[in-house]
Write a protein that holds these residues in place. Structure first.
Motif, PDB file in Angstrom:
ATOM      1  N   GLN A 239       0.820  -1.214   0.000  1.00 34.50           N
ATOM      2  CA  GLN A 239       0.000   0.000   0.000  1.00 34.50           C
ATOM      3  C   GLN A 239       0.858   1.270   0.000  1.00 34.50           C
ATOM      4  OE1 GLN A 239      -2.987   1.016  -0.330  1.00 34.50           O
ATOM      5  NE2 GLN A 239      -4.447   0.055   1.011  1.00 34.50           N
ATOM      6  N   SER A 240       2.081   1.160   0.553  1.00 35.20           N
ATOM      7  CA  SER A 240       2.887   2.390   0.646  1.00 35.20           C
ATOM      8  C   SER A 240       3.328   2.832  -0.759  1.00 35.20           C
ATOM      9  CB  SER A 240       4.110   2.137   1.539  1.00 35.20           C
ATOM     10  OG  SER A 240       4.901   1.108   0.968  1.00 35.20           O
ATOM     11  N   HIS A 241       3.229   1.936  -1.753  1.00 30.03           N
ATOM     12  CA  HIS A 241       3.625   2.322  -3.116  1.00 30.03           C
ATOM     13  C   HIS A 241       2.435   2.639  -4.008  1.00 30.03           C
ATOM     14  CE1 HIS A 241       7.054  -0.086  -1.631  1.00 30.03           C
ATOM     15  NE2 HIS A 241       7.738   0.863  -2.217  1.00 30.03           N
ATOM     16  N   LEU A 242       1.208   2.479  -3.499  1.00 35.91           N
ATOM     17  CA  LEU A 242       0.031   2.670  -4.359  1.00 35.91           C
ATOM     18  C   LEU A 242      -0.563   4.058  -4.135  1.00 35.91           C
ATOM     19  CD1 LEU A 242      -1.759  -0.796  -3.928  1.00 35.91           C
ATOM     20  CD2 LEU A 242      -0.173  -0.087  -5.746  1.00 35.91           C
ATOM     21  N   ARG A 243      -0.747   4.772  -5.259  1.00 39.00           N
ATOM     22  CA  ARG A 243      -1.413   6.082  -5.187  1.00 39.00           C
ATOM     23  C   ARG A 243      -2.433   6.133  -6.327  1.00 39.00           C
ATOM     24  NH1 ARG A 243       1.515   6.261  -1.682  1.00 39.00           N
ATOM     25  NH2 ARG A 243       3.027   7.760  -0.831  1.00 39.00           N
ATOM     26  N   HIS A 244      -3.722   6.000  -5.992  1.00 39.75           N
ATOM     27  CA  HIS A 244      -4.743   6.033  -7.047  1.00 39.75           C
ATOM     28  C   HIS A 244      -6.035   6.541  -6.406  1.00 39.75           C
ATOM     29  CE1 HIS A 244      -7.711   4.579 -10.009  1.00 39.75           C
ATOM     30  NE2 HIS A 244      -6.717   4.616 -10.875  1.00 39.75           N
ATOM     31  N   PRO A 245      -6.822   7.376  -7.133  1.00 37.75           N
ATOM     32  CA  PRO A 245      -8.051   7.938  -6.536  1.00 37.75           C
ATOM     33  C   PRO A 245      -9.059   6.885  -6.084  1.00 37.75           C
ATOM     34  CG  PRO A 245      -7.884   8.454  -8.890  1.00 37.75           C
ATOM     35  CD  PRO A 245      -6.570   7.917  -8.491  1.00 37.75           C
ATOM     36  N   ASN A 246      -8.977   5.673  -6.688  1.00 44.26           N
ATOM     37  CA  ASN A 246      -9.931   4.625  -6.301  1.00 44.26           C
ATOM     38  C   ASN A 246      -9.291   3.528  -5.441  1.00 44.26           C
ATOM     39  OD1 ASN A 246     -10.890   5.436  -9.444  1.00 44.26           O
ATOM     40  ND2 ASN A 246     -12.424   5.564  -7.804  1.00 44.26           N
ATOM     41  N   ILE A 247      -8.162   3.870  -4.817  1.00 48.32           N
ATOM     42  CA  ILE A 247      -7.540   2.952  -3.850  1.00 48.32           C
ATOM     43  C   ILE A 247      -7.378   3.713  -2.544  1.00 48.32           C
ATOM     44  CG2 ILE A 247      -5.453   1.663  -3.251  1.00 48.32           C
ATOM     45  CD1 ILE A 247      -5.027   1.148  -6.236  1.00 48.32           C
ATOM     46  N   LEU A 248      -7.949   3.179  -1.471  1.00 47.11           N
ATOM     47  CA  LEU A 248      -7.879   3.848  -0.165  1.00 47.11           C
ATOM     48  C   LEU A 248      -6.413   3.904   0.279  1.00 47.11           C
ATOM     49  CD1 LEU A 248     -10.184   4.764   1.957  1.00 47.11           C
ATOM     50  CD2 LEU A 248      -9.218   2.903   3.319  1.00 47.11           C
ATOM     51  N   ARG A 249      -5.951   5.118   0.590  1.00 46.53           N
ATOM     52  CA  ARG A 249      -4.566   5.304   1.010  1.00 46.53           C
ATOM     53  C   ARG A 249      -4.318   4.686   2.379  1.00 46.53           C
ATOM     54  NH1 ARG A 249      -1.267   9.418  -0.106  1.00 46.53           N
ATOM     55  NH2 ARG A 249       0.203   8.227   1.155  1.00 46.53           N
TER      56      ARG A 249
ATOM     57  N   ILE B 194      -6.185  -1.920 -13.141  1.00 48.07           N
ATOM     58  CA  ILE B 194      -5.173  -1.763 -14.203  1.00 48.07           C
ATOM     59  C   ILE B 194      -3.917  -1.144 -13.577  1.00 48.07           C
ATOM     60  CG2 ILE B 194      -4.572  -0.402 -16.267  1.00 48.07           C
ATOM     61  CD1 ILE B 194      -7.555  -0.746 -17.146  1.00 48.07           C
ATOM     62  N   TYR B 195      -4.117  -0.159 -12.730  1.00 44.64           N
ATOM     63  CA  TYR B 195      -3.000   0.503 -12.027  1.00 44.64           C
ATOM     64  C   TYR B 195      -2.248  -0.513 -11.146  1.00 44.64           C
ATOM     65  CZ  TYR B 195      -0.640   3.413  -8.546  1.00 44.64           C
ATOM     66  OH  TYR B 195       0.289   3.973  -7.713  1.00 44.64           O
ATOM     67  N   CYS B 196      -3.010  -1.304 -10.357  1.00 38.49           N
ATOM     68  CA  CYS B 196      -2.372  -2.298  -9.475  1.00 38.49           C
ATOM     69  C   CYS B 196      -1.608  -3.347 -10.287  1.00 38.49           C
ATOM     70  CB  CYS B 196      -3.429  -3.029  -8.643  1.00 38.49           C
ATOM     71  SG  CYS B 196      -4.140  -2.044  -7.356  1.00 38.49           S
TER      72      CYS B 196
ATOM     73  N   HIS C 289      -2.437 -19.025  -9.927  1.00 36.27           N
ATOM     74  CA  HIS C 289      -3.356 -17.984 -10.415  1.00 36.27           C
ATOM     75  C   HIS C 289      -2.571 -16.707 -10.669  1.00 36.27           C
ATOM     76  CE1 HIS C 289      -3.337 -17.678  -5.988  1.00 36.27           C
ATOM     77  NE2 HIS C 289      -3.317 -16.394  -6.233  1.00 36.27           N
ATOM     78  N   ASP C 290      -3.181 -15.825 -11.479  1.00 34.37           N
ATOM     79  CA  ASP C 290      -2.473 -14.583 -11.843  1.00 34.37           C
ATOM     80  C   ASP C 290      -3.437 -13.400 -11.727  1.00 34.37           C
ATOM     81  OD1 ASP C 290      -2.804 -15.503 -15.337  1.00 34.37           O
ATOM     82  OD2 ASP C 290      -4.228 -14.773 -13.862  1.00 34.37           O
ATOM     83  N   ALA C 291      -3.058 -12.275 -12.311  1.00 38.65           N
ATOM     84  CA  ALA C 291      -3.849 -11.051 -12.147  1.00 38.65           C
ATOM     85  C   ALA C 291      -5.278 -11.221 -12.657  1.00 38.65           C
ATOM     86  CB  ALA C 291      -3.159  -9.899 -12.883  1.00 38.65           C
ATOM     87  N   ASN C 292      -5.497 -12.236 -13.499  1.00 40.19           N
ATOM     88  CA  ASN C 292      -6.845 -12.416 -14.064  1.00 40.19           C
ATOM     89  C   ASN C 292      -7.868 -12.841 -12.998  1.00 40.19           C
ATOM     90  OD1 ASN C 292      -5.908 -11.676 -16.557  1.00 40.19           O
ATOM     91  ND2 ASN C 292      -5.375 -13.786 -17.139  1.00 40.19           N
TER      92      ASN C 292
ATOM     93  N   HIS D  97      -8.450  -3.477 -19.869  1.00 33.23           N
ATOM     94  CA  HIS D  97      -8.489  -2.304 -20.768  1.00 33.23           C
ATOM     95  C   HIS D  97      -9.581  -2.473 -21.815  1.00 33.23           C
ATOM     96  CE1 HIS D  97      -5.825  -5.070 -22.965  1.00 33.23           C
ATOM     97  NE2 HIS D  97      -6.241  -4.452 -24.054  1.00 33.23           N
ATOM     98  N   LYS D  98      -9.900  -3.736 -22.182  1.00 34.28           N
ATOM     99  CA  LYS D  98     -11.011  -3.989 -23.135  1.00 34.28           C
ATOM    100  C   LYS D  98     -12.348  -3.731 -22.445  1.00 34.28           C
ATOM    101  CE  LYS D  98      -9.199  -5.863 -27.002  1.00 34.28           C
ATOM    102  NZ  LYS D  98      -8.816  -4.670 -27.800  1.00 34.28           N
ATOM    103  N   LEU D  99     -12.411  -4.005 -21.132  1.00 34.61           N
ATOM    104  CA  LEU D  99     -13.641  -3.759 -20.363  1.00 34.61           C
ATOM    105  C   LEU D  99     -14.005  -2.282 -20.474  1.00 34.61           C
ATOM    106  CD1 LEU D  99     -14.557  -4.931 -16.803  1.00 34.61           C
ATOM    107  CD2 LEU D  99     -14.487  -2.508 -17.278  1.00 34.61           C
ATOM    108  N   LEU D 100     -12.974  -1.416 -20.402  1.00 33.66           N
ATOM    109  CA  LEU D 100     -13.259   0.030 -20.422  1.00 33.66           C
ATOM    110  C   LEU D 100     -13.816   0.474 -21.775  1.00 33.66           C
ATOM    111  CD1 LEU D 100     -10.172   1.413 -18.440  1.00 33.66           C
ATOM    112  CD2 LEU D 100     -12.524   1.110 -17.628  1.00 33.66           C
ATOM    113  N   GLU D 101     -13.622  -0.379 -22.810  1.00 39.09           N
ATOM    114  CA  GLU D 101     -14.146  -0.027 -24.154  1.00 39.09           C
ATOM    115  C   GLU D 101     -15.454  -0.756 -24.447  1.00 39.09           C
ATOM    116  OE1 GLU D 101      -9.496   0.045 -25.660  1.00 39.09           O
ATOM    117  OE2 GLU D 101     -10.891  -1.459 -26.440  1.00 39.09           O
TER     118      GLU D 101
END
Ligand code: AK4
Length: 273
Positions: free
Chosen positions: A66-76, A126-128, A186-189, A257-261
Motif C-alpha cells: 500500500q505504501s507504493h500505491l497512489r490512485h483515486p480509487n484505492i484507499l490510502r 489496471i494501475y495495481c 493464479h495470476d492477475a486475471n 483495458h477492453k472492459l473500459l471499451e
C-alpha cells in the motif's frame, strides 16, 4: 504529504473520534492528526489476535504494497505505528462509508451506478496490475465510498506481488475464481473474475454462484453455472460483459483495458466517476 512517511507516529498525535466500524481484528475510529488537523481513519489491531491468526506477515506485506500505491480509487494507507499491545493503521477516511451497506439498502444498483463503479474499479486494478500487485479479495466488504461518491478499494490484507502467490482461502467463497477454488496457480486475471462477480451482484443484489452450502457454491463456480434471473430486467449488453469476465479459462477473460471499451461501460459509466 511526504513527511508523513518518515516520522514515527504515536497515539498522542491523534484526537480519537467516533467508531466507524468493527472488523475481525479490531475497530476503526475516526481520528484527527493534531498538528495538521487532517482527518483519518485509524484501524486498531490487537497484536495478540494477529499472532494467534498468524497474519503478521500479511499485514507487513499490505503495508509494504500500500505504501507504493497512489490512485483515486484505492484507499490510502498513510502509515502505521504500534504500542505494547496494538498495531495502528493510519488510513484515508472514506466519508460515505461501506459499499456493502449501501448495496443492502438499495437492494441493487442502477446500470449507470453499477457501470460507473465497475469502470473506476477496472482503472484501479489496471494501475495495481501495472505494479504487479493483484488484490485477490475484491468484494463489497472491501469497498468504501469517498466524500464525492467515488469508490475506494480497501484492505489489501490479501493482496500479493504476482511473483509470490499463496493459495489460502478466507471468508466468503462467492468471489473466488475457479483456479483459486481448485487452488491451482493464479495470476492477475483472478481480479477480472471477481470484478465480474461484483458487477453481477451490483445489478442483481446477490452474487452469481450463491448457494446454501459451500460445497454447492464450489460446484457452481467450477462449472461456471451462470444464470441471469428474469428480475430485475438487465440489458443484454450488461449480461454480455459479465459473460466475458466469468470465463473458466483465466486467459480468455476480457482484459481490463477492453472492459473500459465495452459498449455497456461506454453507454452507462459516468466517466468522471
Ligand atoms: O470499514 C469500516 O469499518 C468503516 N469505515 N468507514 C469509513 C472508513 N474509512 C476508512 N477506513 C474504514 N475502515 C477500514 C478499512 C480498511 C482499510 N485497510 C484495511 N486493512 C486491514 O484491515 N488490514 C489487515 C487487518 C488485519 C489483518 C491483516 Cl493481515 C490485515 S481495513 C472506514
Amino acid at each position: 504529504a511526504g513527511e508523513d512517511k518518515q516520522r514515527r507516529w504515536t497515539l498522542n498525535d491523534f484526537d480519537i473520534g467516533k467508531p466507524l466500524g468493527r472488523g475481525k481484528f479490531g475497530h476503526v475510529y475516526l481520528a484527527r492528526e493534531k498538528k495538521s488537523n487532517h482527518i483519518v481513519a485509524l484501524k486498531v489491531l490487537f497484536k495478540s489476535q494477529l499472532k494467534q491468526s498468524q497474519v503478521e506477515h500479511q499485514l507487513r506485506r499490505e503495508v509494504e504494497i500500500q505504501s507504493h500505491l497512489r490512485h483515486p480509487n484505492i484507499l490510502r494507507l498513510y502509515g502505521y505505528f504500534y504500542d505494547q499491545t496494538r498495531v495502528y493503521l493510519i488510513l484515508e477516511y472514506a466519508a460515505k462509508g461501506e459499499l456493502y451497506k449501501e448495496l443492502q439498502k438499495c437492494k441493487f444498483f442502477s446500470e449507470k451506478r453499477a457501470a460507473t463503479y465497475i469502470s473506476s474499479l477496472a482503472r484501479a486494478l489496471i494501475y495495481c496490475h501495472g505494479k504487479h500487485v493483484i488484490h485477490r479479495d475484491i468484494k463489497p466488504e472491501n469497498l468504501l465510498i469517498g466524500a464525492q461518491g467515488e469508490l475506494k478499494i480497501a484492505d489489501f490484507g490479501w493482496s500479493v506481488h504476482t511473483f509470490n502467490r499463496r493459495r489460502t482461502m478466507c471468508g466468503t467463497l462467492d468471489y473466488l475464481p475457479p483456479e483459486m477454488v481448485e487452488s491451482v496457480e493464479h495470476d492477475a486475471n483472478v481480479d477480472i473474475w471477481s470484478l465480474g462477480v461484483l458487477c453481477y451482484e451490483f445489478l442483481y443484489g446477490v452474487p452469481p454462484f450463491e448457494a446454501k452450502e459451500h460445497s454447492d457454491t464450489y460446484r457452481r463456480i467450477i462449472k461456471v453455472d451462470l444464470k441471469f434471473p428474469p428480475k430485475p430486467i438487465i440489458s443484454s449488453s450488461a449480461k454480455d460483459l459479465i459473460s466475458q469476465m466469468l470465463v473458466k479459462d483465466s486467459s480468455q477473460r476480457l482484459p481490463l483495458h477492453k472492459l473500459l471499451e465495452h459498449p455497456w461501460i461506454i453507454q452507462n459509466a459516468d466517466l468522471s466517476g
